[in-house]
Design an enzyme around this catalytic site. Structure first.
Site, PDB file in Angstrom:
ATOM      1  N   THR A 198       2.688   9.600   1.672  1.00  0.00           N
ATOM      2  CA  THR A 198       2.595   9.361   3.112  1.00  0.00           C
ATOM      3  C   THR A 198       1.945   8.014   3.414  1.00  0.00           C
ATOM      4  O   THR A 198       2.388   7.294   4.312  1.00  0.00           O
ATOM      5  CB  THR A 198       1.818  10.496   3.805  1.00  0.00           C
ATOM      6  OG1 THR A 198       2.435  11.751   3.480  1.00  0.00           O
ATOM      7  CG2 THR A 198       1.814  10.337   5.309  1.00  0.00           C
ATOM      8  N   CYS A 199       0.922   7.678   2.661  1.00  0.00           N
ATOM      9  CA  CYS A 199       0.242   6.395   2.875  1.00  0.00           C
ATOM     10  C   CYS A 199       1.198   5.230   2.587  1.00  0.00           C
ATOM     11  O   CYS A 199       1.270   4.275   3.359  1.00  0.00           O
ATOM     12  CB  CYS A 199      -1.006   6.291   2.001  1.00  0.00           C
ATOM     13  SG  CYS A 199      -2.227   7.585   2.311  1.00  0.00           S
ATOM     14  N   ALA A 200       1.916   5.338   1.483  1.00  0.00           N
ATOM     15  CA  ALA A 200       2.885   4.295   1.132  1.00  0.00           C
ATOM     16  C   ALA A 200       3.960   4.181   2.203  1.00  0.00           C
ATOM     17  O   ALA A 200       4.358   3.077   2.592  1.00  0.00           O
ATOM     18  CB  ALA A 200       3.505   4.601  -0.234  1.00  0.00           C
TER      19      ALA A 200
END
Length: 165
Positions: free
Chosen positions: A59-61
């Protein structure tokens, strides 16, 4: 404290995000070339702070990739992607992904940014990392939008963030 979840399990942050209409707190964060950037380095620009636990998660990526796409078309706006990842990991990710439209900043040394902005996670398995948030600062240094993502594995509301500009 803000209560959020990680895969449905409650975790808490050290405080709450700054209120809209207030001046943004200064910060000192490390870039991928190990130089230091502060809020004043971006004076006169609108800022989207894309804050997340670690670029090494899906999700961060994805949030970095999405803001990288959107940032290419924004006038007088810089996207600052902020985590506690080491600058080397941030640089490696950007190089591998061809990310060029965002600025990666690390709060790895002291975590002061996470504490000052009230978004450091203090309970659960991600304690010490940043919660997933968006903070938008206008060209005068005033906070005009915030989002504390309630479920850590969910993406932020990109459209609402861009609309707030």
């Amino acid at each position: 404290m803000a209560s959020i979840t990680l895969k449905g399990n409650t975790i808490e942050t050290i405080g709450n995000l700054p209120k809209t209409g207030t001046k943004a707190t200064d910060f000192s964060l490390i870039t991928t070339d190990l130089s230091v950037k502060s809020l004043s380095d971006f004076s006169g620009s609108r800022l989207i702070l894309n804050i997340f636990p670690s670029v090494d998660t899906g999700t961060c990526a994805t949030s970095v990739r999405e803001f990288n796409k959107k940032a290419a078309n924004l006038k007088n706006t810089k996207v600052l992607c902020i985590s506690r990842d080491l600058p080397f990991a941030q640089g490696r990710f950007c190089g591998a992904e061809g990310i060029e439209n965002v600025i990666m900043l690390s709060d790895f040394a002291a975590g002061r940014f996470g504490k000052d902005y009230g978004l450091e996670i203090v309970t659960g398995p991600l304690a010490g990392l940043h919660s997933r948030c968006i903070v938008i600062i206008d060209e005068n240094g005033e906070i005009i939008y915030t989002e504390q993502v309630s479920e850590t594995i969910d993406e932020p509301n990109y459209d609402a963030a861009i609309k707030a500009l």
